[in-house]
Design a protein around this motif. Structure first.
Motif, PDB file in Angstrom:
ATOM      1  N   THR A 168       0.600  -1.457   0.323  1.00 34.74           N
ATOM      2  CA  THR A 168       0.011   0.036  -0.163  1.00 34.74           C
ATOM      3  C   THR A 168       1.005   1.341   0.642  1.00 34.74           C
ATOM      4  N   ILE A 169       2.298   1.433   0.822  1.00 37.56           N
ATOM      5  CA  ILE A 169       3.335   2.555   1.269  1.00 37.56           C
ATOM      6  C   ILE A 169       2.593   2.696  -0.689  1.00 37.56           C
ATOM      7  N   ILE A 170       3.722   1.465  -1.279  1.00 37.67           N
ATOM      8  CA  ILE A 170       4.830   1.861  -2.289  1.00 37.67           C
ATOM      9  C   ILE A 170       3.394   2.027  -3.585  1.00 37.67           C
ATOM     10  N   MET A 171       2.248   2.280  -3.428  1.00 37.62           N
ATOM     11  CA  MET A 171       1.244   2.138  -4.532  1.00 37.62           C
ATOM     12  C   MET A 171       0.906   4.117  -4.151  1.00 37.62           C
ATOM     13  N   LEU A 172       0.584   4.263  -2.973  1.00 36.05           N
ATOM     14  CA  LEU A 172       0.317   5.152  -3.094  1.00 36.05           C
ATOM     15  C   LEU A 172       0.462   6.656  -1.838  1.00 36.05           C
ATOM     16  N   GLU A 173       2.373   6.192  -1.507  1.00 29.70           N
ATOM     17  CA  GLU A 173       2.626   7.652  -1.013  1.00 29.70           C
ATOM     18  C   GLU A 173       3.325   8.239  -2.092  1.00 29.70           C
ATOM     19  N   PRO A 174       2.572   7.632  -3.534  1.00 29.58           N
ATOM     20  CA  PRO A 174       3.401   8.790  -4.991  1.00 29.58           C
ATOM     21  C   PRO A 174       1.918   9.571  -4.994  1.00 29.58           C
ATOM     22  N   VAL A 175       0.587   8.862  -4.728  1.00 27.90           N
ATOM     23  CA  VAL A 175      -0.530   9.803  -4.924  1.00 27.90           C
ATOM     24  C   VAL A 175      -0.174  10.995  -3.967  1.00 27.90           C
ATOM     25  N   LEU A 176       0.470  10.648  -2.746  1.00 28.73           N
ATOM     26  CA  LEU A 176       1.043  11.838  -2.022  1.00 28.73           C
ATOM     27  C   LEU A 176       1.162  12.706  -2.652  1.00 28.73           C
ATOM     28  N   ALA A 177       2.651  12.439  -2.425  1.00 26.38           N
ATOM     29  CA  ALA A 177       3.818  13.032  -3.323  1.00 26.38           C
ATOM     30  C   ALA A 177       2.982  13.732  -4.304  1.00 26.38           C
ATOM     31  N   MET A 178       2.327  13.058  -5.340  1.00 24.91           N
ATOM     32  CA  MET A 178       2.445  13.981  -6.630  1.00 24.91           C
ATOM     33  C   MET A 178       1.347  14.945  -6.446  1.00 24.91           C
ATOM     34  N   THR A 179       0.392  14.592  -5.627  1.00 24.28           N
ATOM     35  CA  THR A 179      -0.326  15.973  -5.305  1.00 24.28           C
ATOM     36  C   THR A 179       0.405  17.183  -4.325  1.00 24.28           C
ATOM     37  N   LEU A 180       1.002  16.656  -3.453  1.00 22.19           N
ATOM     38  CA  LEU A 180       2.420  18.059  -3.339  1.00 22.19           C
ATOM     39  C   LEU A 180       3.275  18.170  -4.366  1.00 22.19           C
ATOM     40  N   ILE A 181       3.207  17.620  -5.265  1.00 20.61           N
ATOM     41  CA  ILE A 181       4.432  17.997  -6.471  1.00 20.61           C
ATOM     42  C   ILE A 181       3.484  19.340  -7.224  1.00 20.61           C
ATOM     43  N   LEU A 182       2.320  18.524  -7.058  1.00 22.48           N
ATOM     44  CA  LEU A 182       1.516  19.883  -7.951  1.00 22.48           C
ATOM     45  C   LEU A 182       1.632  21.087  -7.276  1.00 22.48           C
ATOM     46  N   GLY A 183       1.520  21.122  -6.438  1.00 25.70           N
ATOM     47  CA  GLY A 183       2.204  22.767  -5.470  1.00 25.70           C
ATOM     48  C   GLY A 183       3.385  22.889  -6.063  1.00 25.70           C
ATOM     49  N   VAL A 184       4.509  22.019  -5.766  1.00 23.07           N
ATOM     50  CA  VAL A 184       5.934  22.730  -6.566  1.00 23.07           C
ATOM     51  C   VAL A 184       5.896  23.415  -8.188  1.00 23.07           C
ATOM     52  N   VAL A 185       5.295  22.323  -9.301  1.00 27.80           N
ATOM     53  CA  VAL A 185       4.931  22.581 -10.448  1.00 27.80           C
ATOM     54  C   VAL A 185       4.384  23.999 -10.411  1.00 27.80           C
ATOM     55  N   ARG A 186       3.686  24.882  -9.425  1.00 25.84           N
ATOM     56  CA  ARG A 186       3.352  26.054  -9.312  1.00 25.84           C
ATOM     57  C   ARG A 186       4.030  26.745  -8.517  1.00 25.84           C
ATOM     58  N   ALA A 187       4.277  26.537  -7.793  1.00 27.96           N
ATOM     59  CA  ALA A 187       5.443  27.533  -6.878  1.00 27.96           C
ATOM     60  C   ALA A 187       6.921  27.768  -7.111  1.00 27.96           C
ATOM     61  N   GLY A 188       7.138  26.204  -8.184  1.00 30.35           N
ATOM     62  CA  GLY A 188       8.689  26.663  -8.275  1.00 30.35           C
ATOM     63  C   GLY A 188       9.402  26.497  -7.108  1.00 30.35           C
ATOM     64  N   SER A 189       8.535  25.696  -5.387  1.00 32.31           N
ATOM     65  CA  SER A 189       9.357  25.550  -4.637  1.00 32.31           C
ATOM     66  C   SER A 189       9.197  24.691  -3.857  1.00 32.31           C
ATOM     67  N   LEU A 190       9.944  23.867  -3.481  1.00 31.55           N
ATOM     68  CA  LEU A 190       9.719  22.711  -1.948  1.00 31.55           C
ATOM     69  C   LEU A 190       8.742  23.251  -0.409  1.00 31.55           C
ATOM     70  N   GLY A 191       9.468  24.252  -0.567  1.00 30.90           N
ATOM     71  CA  GLY A 191       8.999  24.878   0.586  1.00 30.90           C
ATOM     72  C   GLY A 191       7.377  24.434   0.905  1.00 30.90           C
ATOM     73  N   LEU A 192       6.891  24.140   2.350  1.00 36.36           N
ATOM     74  CA  LEU A 192       5.894  23.301   2.372  1.00 36.36           C
ATOM     75  C   LEU A 192       4.701  24.536   2.713  1.00 36.36           C
ATOM     76  N   VAL A 193       5.342  25.523   3.007  1.00 35.36           N
ATOM     77  CA  VAL A 193       4.442  26.823   2.800  1.00 35.36           C
ATOM     78  C   VAL A 193       3.511  27.068   1.646  1.00 35.36           C
ATOM     79  N   SER A 194       4.301  27.431   0.729  1.00 41.45           N
ATOM     80  CA  SER A 194       4.381  27.383  -0.802  1.00 41.45           C
ATOM     81  C   SER A 194       3.459  26.586  -2.021  1.00 41.45           C
ATOM     82  N   VAL A 195       3.759  25.281  -0.756  1.00 40.87           N
ATOM     83  CA  VAL A 195       4.023  23.734  -1.975  1.00 40.87           C
ATOM     84  C   VAL A 195       1.893  23.956  -1.137  1.00 40.87           C
ATOM     85  N   THR A 196       2.154  23.920   0.113  1.00 41.06           N
ATOM     86  CA  THR A 196       0.770  23.472   0.263  1.00 41.06           C
ATOM     87  C   THR A 196       0.055  25.128  -0.431  1.00 41.06           C
ATOM     88  N   GLU A 197       0.223  26.300  -0.254  1.00 40.88           N
ATOM     89  CA  GLU A 197      -0.919  27.319  -0.872  1.00 40.88           C
ATOM     90  C   GLU A 197      -1.109  27.010  -2.662  1.00 40.88           C
TER      91      GLU A 197
END
Lengths: 299, 563, 626
Positions: A132-161
């Protein structure tokens, strides 16, 4: 202030998490035409467990260490979270990757503890948990990466925003994927496969009892709340910079609402089998990948 | 010419001097006595003519100078005929031919008498212990006459059941006796490769306490129904009625019409709550607790109804030989009708929710599949067999009580999997409601003055055989009674539906997922207590004894006060 | 002592070691002792050379005249860095070998001690020669032939002949590809230095250049084990060679391939400006690397032979490096400053992987030494028997899984974080980064399984008839040494990043100029990526460790709050069976559904053959590992 934010976040999660389980149990009970336990029951359960004897099936320290590490890693992840749109003082030495890996470490500790117990049921559970971890952790990661892609930063505030800045196709697709995956993150039906009580007797936890089990229960509660928080903070974007109290109140209300949803879905579905769930997760993964792709393209 | 007549002729021709007698003391039964050497020939001949094997009965007839008796019973479902083949072996050489080479389902019966009577079977491949507990000493056969019912032999030391090694490439996952998916003690040593089940070994009878022994040493004819009822926590009346029918048949008693309908109402009420119970448990076993709770909520109405009718939620204490103990009057009848109406309505809502749920489809379709050939081979009965395309139902095929006077369907599915079992059971709920309503119609028309039970005229003659069927919720239950002296049966044998069904579980499990283990075992609704015929459990010490009421009270009080 | 002198002394030591073994004949103990001493001494000299070059900051070019053939050598920062890694790994393996070959029969031990110095010399040569001609030929053949014999002598011939031959065949075809590629440069003269080749290439047209780079990617890729080529020889060779040799194969031989790729794509390429398209080749490397890392790691979790598992996982980990090299090229081509960060990550990961994979192979060697089996299905519960090995195995497994506060985390962070940040504008980088992150979970699964089923759980004492004891100090000390290096890589990321930066500044002709990584700033605790004033990403292993420790302490307080006592009880198996060798959940059962789901990735055959199962061989219980 920034140091206080860490403490407030930790306290907020620690205090509220068992209550949310109470909500879940109450709602499930109502759907099943039962009274259900009082909302504060999970606190009593935890207290009761803490007072019990610790049974150690393995006789070696790894078994003992696992629950500590599990709770500590989830708490570590929580300590990194921004509060009311403000980064915590740990932000200068942590980012998205740290958060993801802390969560993975939480899962890792459960596995190690399960394997250490030597019980075949725990091993089956560990094997399922890892899948389950193998298959689902990436979903969590990708959600956040969507934020990274938008914000251009890995900082948590920018990512969640970042996740909710552009409410385009990618945002809604990812939100749908996350909502489905949430059921597995919080290990409720139809995806509570690693614990599956009637088959493998709570799987990884079968040998754990007393205070050790209390720590695992607490970890599970915190994890549930964490994943819901992430949905609220990421997709709904209620960060309200500045006003901590108001922010916490709104957060709490939204998380409660999300828990109602989780409970309803959980109570109206049977459990999937692992092989079926894997196919399901595979589809989720592809959809999440698609969402990130759309996100990079700016949709 | 009837099937019974044909069979008799065939046997006469085939066996010649080996056939001792063949008689039909009452319709639908054929009791055959033959010589030991002819057993295999006769049995295989019956099987070739389409018989369904039911069970074996062994008994100690040494005091009559006949050695050990062994009866095998067969059913011809299309012809409403049951056939019993009886042979004897001398006491000093109790050896019979095993039927397992061509009837695998006979294995348990033979192993049971190997344990309990010390019989020996040629060509029996699996000679492991079946019934006796692991530490029961060798050489004491509890069902033999000379062994008292309350014998407490010192436990054999340092013994353990030798479970098979896991086949190469597999590991064992031990299920039971204490496991969340098994509600009664039994042990499955499941071989898995990853999460694929590659086989399993069963070790059951952990709660065997020898009710049959008790009946033939301590109780009287009219005590037994109440003990029989306690064989099972769900389908108690099935066993009480079944026993009563067997004795009545053997003694040639015919009971009042009113009693027949009342027995039917009790039986069908049990079917209703048993199926609802199963439905709930099945939901629980696939992780759907809401189904569990809702099905049991509906079931609860029936439990209350039963309490209003009989004074008890279960274990009604309704049946005696010759009739029943309680009436169903007009008021009760109205009560039943209105309750059933509610149950019917709520059941329809639940059915809709279940049958439409796609995840339930995924978890049940193709799971626990067993082909029709295998089903026949293992002599499966009840909903499990009917879900595999076998249209057998004792109520229709071998009508008892007044089932030939009511109309009902026998639902059949041919998917051969858990899904089929589920559909069959759901449909049977409605059929049961239909039957009860018809019974009530008839009851209301019958004269109120008709007695509930007939008075027995003198003692029941000894040495007569009675064989009775009742379609329990889980399938056909068979009781065999050989009447005896001292106002008690010489031999009483109970074969619950789980007895054959459980033997086929390893075949059903094969190549399924570990996650489906609970529901596959659950689909037969295993009633371990019926199969084990239990009262008191002291598995570890292997001591079988009865607790007195006083002892029971003491124990429960001690528990409550925390001692 | 200058760097060059140190290099010579190191090589002379290796020669002496070879000769000494030759002279000492059948005196196994003396051979082991002398060999270990001389090989370790040469490590010291080689490390000294590395330090001198890195300290001096100037590359040194040499030319040796060997019987009329000119062998150009280049000692620059990059080769110095890899030589440092080499000396650390060779030292630990040599020390380990001393104890490990104790049980080996004298004849085999002698043969191995003859081949070892040659093999090391070959590796040193590969890291220092500066041509694709005679020098390269000499170094490559020394390495290939000696390691062929090392693989061949690692197990009984019946088992080793085939993998060794396959190994040799692949090494030789790699050599052919690499040597042949050079002839594509217009006016190439056999023996030209790499810089000259680069210049000549720039005049030979885009097609020739493309084929040149393609062939070299294949050649060096063969050696690093890119998908699908690595799958043919790596699992066989690594699991056949005895573990101390396998530690070298996975730790440094593989890295010489990485070194070659860096030399070609980041140094020669610069000279060949006209013929080299960084965007294209970056994407090629990215795709190849991503495939390799994913498939290699997924194949690893299917293995029950722990040496095979480590071998497949090596393929996966090298995939990470190639993936990062590719994304670095892509990022540089698009003008993102993060190229340097990602490149640093790739080199960092090479160093890390060298260390923890060696440590893991040495752990594997210890397991083989103590239990005699390579089958995870038969192991379990070794923690109680060999606690020190278990702790070191835990450290290595933790690190390779990239868990927080570990060396693997730092290097993966550099690679993947760089990818995500650069991937803001590039879909391929983002997707590859996601695959890399996804695969990290597989790596975790792999090592949870390895550690969990070998050291925790239960079973070995029932399944093996042998008495299990902790390995002797001679097998522990090298592992402790590697463990210490591994910890330093986790908690001194700053120092290592500076080291890498220095090695690049001490090398001429680096493609990404001024890469002392732009945008990567460091603070005493860890690493941070800035874009102007804005903090983009940060990772601080030490801070993470402190946080974890504090919270673990808190968790402990909670656990003890009611003063609960602990009782050791047997595992509960539903009340009828006791835990025995049949019902311990064996390794092959783990992740079964996932294995089926990823069946298409190959390597599904999971058969473990122990030496002792061979007919006619001596059971390892008797204390002989042939």
């Amino acid at each position: 202030m920034k140091v206080a934010a860490v403490v407030i976040n930790l306290l907020y999660f620690l205090l509220l998490a068992p209550f949310l389980e109470g909500v879940m149990r109450k709602i499930t009970a109502r759907i099943q035409s039962r009274q259900g336990p009082p909302l504060y029951q999970p606190y009593l359960d935890l207290l009761k467990l803490l007072g019990k004897e610790n049974l150690n099936a393995a006789g070696h320290p790894v078994f003992r260490l696992a629950p500590l590490l599990a709770l500590a890693s989830v708490l570590s992840a929580i300590a990194l979270l921004p509060l009311a749109g403000q980064s915590s003082f740990l932000a200068h030495s942590s980012d998205l990757m740290t958060l993801i890996y802390f969560l993975t470490l939480g899962g890792f500790s459960i596995l190690v503890g399960a394997l250490a117990s030597g019980n075949p049921f725990a091993s089956v559970g560990a094997s399922r948990e890892m899948m389950t971890i193998i298959m689902l952790e990436p979903v969590l990661a990708m959600t956040l990466i969507l934020g990274v892609v938008r914000a251009g930063s890995l900082g948590l505030v920018s990512v969640t925003e970042g996740v909710s800045t552009n409410r385009g196709l990618s945002y809604f697709l990812m939100m749908a994927v996350y909502l489905v995956a949430l059921q597995a993150f919080v290990s409720r039906q139809p995806f509570d496969i690693p614990e599956a009580e009637v088959e493998i007797l709570e799987g990884p936890y079968v040998e754990y009892s007393g205070p050790n089990y209390a720590l695992f229960r607490y970890t599970l509660n915190l994890k549930r709340m964490f994943y819901s928080w992430l949905f609220v903070a990421g997709f709904l974007g209620f960060m309200l910079p500045g006003n901590i109290i108001l922010c916490l109140v709104i957060q709490t209300v939204l998380i409660l609402a999300l828990f109602v949803l989780i409970s309803v879905i959980g109570a109206t579905h049977p459990r999937f089998r692992m092989d079926q769930a894997l196919k399901f997760y595979g589809i989720l993964l592809l959809l999440a990948l698609l969402a990130v792709g759309l996100g990079v393209r700016g949709w | 010419m009837s099937r019974a007549e044909k069979l008799r002729r065939w046997l006469e021709k085939e066996l010649g001097g080996n056939l001792i007698s063949a008689e039909t003391p009452f319709p639908g039964r054929l009791f055959i006595d033959l010589k030991r050497e002819a057993l295999t020939a006769a049995a295989s001949g019956l099987m070739n003519q389409g018989a369904r094997y039911q069970m074996g009965i062994g008994y100690d007839a040494r005091k009559d100078g006949r050695g050990f008796g062994l009866v095998h019973t067969f059913a011809f479902d299309r012809d409403s005929l049951l056939v019993a083949l009886r042979t004897f072996a001398p006491g000093d050489n109790p050896e019979f031919d095993s039927l397992t080479p061509f009837i695998p389902g006979a294995g348990w019966s033979e192993r049971e008498y190997q344990d309990l009577l010390g019989l020996k079977f040629r060509n029996l491949s699996d000679r492991k212990r079946l019934v006796l507990s692991d530490d029961w000493p060798e050489g004491i056969y509890p069902l033999r006459r000379e062994v008292p019912h309350d014998l407490m032999p010192p436990a054999a030391e340092e013994v353990a059941f030798r479970l098979e090694e896991a086949p190469p490439g597999t590991s064992i996952i031990p299920f039971g006796p204490f496991h969340a998916s098994l509600h009664e003690p039994a042990h499955f040593s499941v071989y898995v490769d990853g999460e694929d089940i590659k086989g399993c070994e069963y070790r059951g009878f952990m709660t065997h306490r020898g009710i049959e022994k008790l009946a033939q040493t301590e109780l009287t004819y009219n005590d037994v129904p109440f003990v029989a009822e306690r064989i099972c926590g769900i389908c108690g009346s099935v066993h009480a009625v079944n026993y009563a029918q067997a004795v009545e048949a053997a003694a040639g008693i015919s009971i009042p019409r009113r009693a027949e309908f009342i027995r039917m109402v009790a039986l069908e009420l049990e079917r209703l709550h048993s199926h609802l119970l199963w439905l709930g448990v099945a939901g629980h076993l696939i992780g759907f607790d809401t189904v569990f709770m809702q099905a049991w909520r509906i079931r609860e109405k029936i439990m209350w109804l039963a309490e209003r009718l009989t004074g008890n939620r279960k274990t009604y204490g309704l049946v005696i030989i010759g009739g029943v103990r309680r009436d169903i009057n007009r008021e009760s009848s109205r009560d039943i009708r209105s309750t059933l109406e509610e149950v019917d309505r709520e059941m329809q809502a639940l059915e809709k929710a279940i049958l439409k749920d796609r995840t339930i489809h995924r978890r049940t379709r193709g799971v626990g599949y067993l082909s029709k050939e295998e089903t026949v081979k293992w002599n499966l009965v009840g909903p499990v067999a009917r879900a595999r395309g076998l249209k057998i139902d004792a109520r229709r095929d071998h009508p008892y009580a007044a089932y030939d006077e009511v109309e009902f369907e026998v639902p059949v599915a041919d998917s051969g999997d858990v899904w089929g079992t589920l559909v069959v059971r759901v449909k049977e709920v409605y059929e049961a409601i239909k039957i009860i309503n018809q019974c009530l119609d008839r009851l209301e028309k019958l004269s109120k003055n008709e007695p509930l039970a007939v008075e027995l005229e003198g003692p029941i003659p000894a040495g007569r055989q009675g064989l009775s069927l009742v379609e329990a919720p889980r399938g056909e239950a068979v009781h065999f009674v050989l009447t005896g002296n001292e106002n008690r049966p010489e031999r009483w044998r109970v074969r619950a539906p789980t007895y054959p069904n459980l033997q086929a579980v390893p075949s059903m499990l094969l190549n399924n997922k570990l996650a489906d283990f609970p529901i596959i075992v659950g689909q037969i609704d295993p009633c371990i207590s019926c199969t084990d015929r239990v009262l008191v459990v002291e598995n570890r010490s292997g001591k079988a004894r009865l607790l007195s009421r006083q002892e029971l009270e003491n124990i429960s009080r001690a528990k409550r006060s925390g001692r | 002592m200058t760097g060059t002198e140190a290099l010579w002394l190191g090589l002379i030591n290796l020669l002496l070691s070879f000769l000494a073994t030759l002279i000492l004949g059948k005196r196994a103990y003396a051979i082991r002792l002398v060999g270990t001493l001389l090989n370790s001494l040469s490590c010291f000299f080689l490390a000294w050379q590395g330090v001198m070059i890195l300290g001096g900051g100037q590359p040194v070019e040499l030319e040796i005249n060997l019987a009329g053939i000119h062998l150009p050598l280049l000692l620059d920062g990059l080769s110095a860095l890899f030589l440092l890694l080499l000396s650390v790994l060779v030292l630990s393996s040599t020390l380990f070998a001393y104890g490990f070959y104790e049980r080996t029969e004298a004849r085999t031990a002698r043969k191995i001690y003859l081949a070892l110095p040659v093999f090391i010399a070959g590796l040193v040569g590969l890291l220092t020669v500066d041509d694709l001609g005679p020098g390269f030929f000499l170094a490559w053949q020394l390495m290939a032939v000696s390691s062929y014999f090392l693989v061949r002598w690692g197990r009984p011939v019946k088992l080793s002949a085939r993998p060794a031959l396959v190994y040799l065949a692949f090494m030789e075809s790699a050599w052919l590809l690499i040597t042949g590629a050079a002839f594509l440069a217009k006016g190439y003269h056999y023996g030209d230095t790499l810089a000259v080749i680069g210049e000549k290439l720039s005049g030979s047209g885009p097609v020739a250049a493309a084929i040149f780079f393609g062939l070299l990617l294949l050649g060096f890729g063969l050696k690093t084990g890119i998908f699908p080529l690595g799958q043919f020889w790596i699992p066989g060779a690594y699991s056949t060679a005895s573990p101390p040799v396998a530690a070298l194969l996975a730790g440094i031989l593989e890295k010489t391939g990485v070194f070659g790729l860096i030399r070609i794509f980041f140094f020669v390429a610069r000279g060949a400006e006209n013929g080299f398209s960084p965007g294209l080749w970056g994407q090629v490397l990215l795709v190849v690397g991503t495939l390799t890392l994913f498939i290699g790691t997924v194949q690893a979790i299917k293995q029950s032979d722990y040496l095979q598992l480590l071998a497949y996982s090596s393929i996966g980990q090298v995939g990470y490096i190639i993936f990062a090299l590719g994304s670095s090229l892509v990022a540089w081509h698009s003008g993102w400053p993060l190229a340097g960060v990602i490149f640093t990550g790739a080199v960092y990961h090479s160093l890390n992987h060298g260390v923890f994979k060696s440590l893991l192979f040495l752990t594997g060697g210890s397991l083989l030494y103590a239990t005699g089996t390579r089958d995870l299905n038969r192991l379990g519960g070794l923690l109680s028997f060999m606690p020190a090995t278990a702790i070191l195995a835990a450290l290595a497994s933790y690190s390779i899984s990239g868990m927080p506060a570990s060396s693997g985390f730092v290097s993966k962070w550099l690679m993947i974080a760089g990818n995500f940040l650069a991937g803001k504008d590039s879909l391929p980088l983002t997707l590859a980064g996601i695959v890399a992150l996804f695969t990290a979970a597989f790596t975790l699964a792999c090592y949870v399984k390895f550690f969990g089923l070998a050291f925790t759980s239960a079973g070995a004492s029932w399944k093996l008839k042998k008495e299990i004891r902790e390995v002797p100090a001679s097998l522990l000390i090298p592992k402790i040494f590697l463990g210490a290096v591994c910890l330093s890589q986790a908690f001194l990321p700053l120092a290592y990043v500076r080291l890498i930066g220095r090695s690049l500044s001490a090398a001429e002709g680096f493609l990404l100029p001024g890469v002392s990584p732009d945008g990567l700033k460091t603070n005493p605790l860890g690493l941070q990526i800035f874009d102007g004033p804005a903090l983009l990403a940060a990772a601080a292993p030490l801070a993470m460790l402190v946080l974890l420790l504090v919270l673990t302490f808190l968790a402990r307080l909670v656990r003890q709050s009611a003063g609960a006592k602990e009782t050791v009880v047997p595992a509960w198996l539903c009340g009828y069976q006791d835990l025995n060798k049949n019902n311990v959940y064996a390794d092959r059962n783990m992740f079964s559904d996932l294995k089926k789901f990823f069946r298409w990735t190959g390597a599904n055959k999971n058969v473990v053959v122990d030496d002792e199962e061979l007919p006619g061989s001596v059971p390892s219980g008797k204390g002989v590992i042939s």
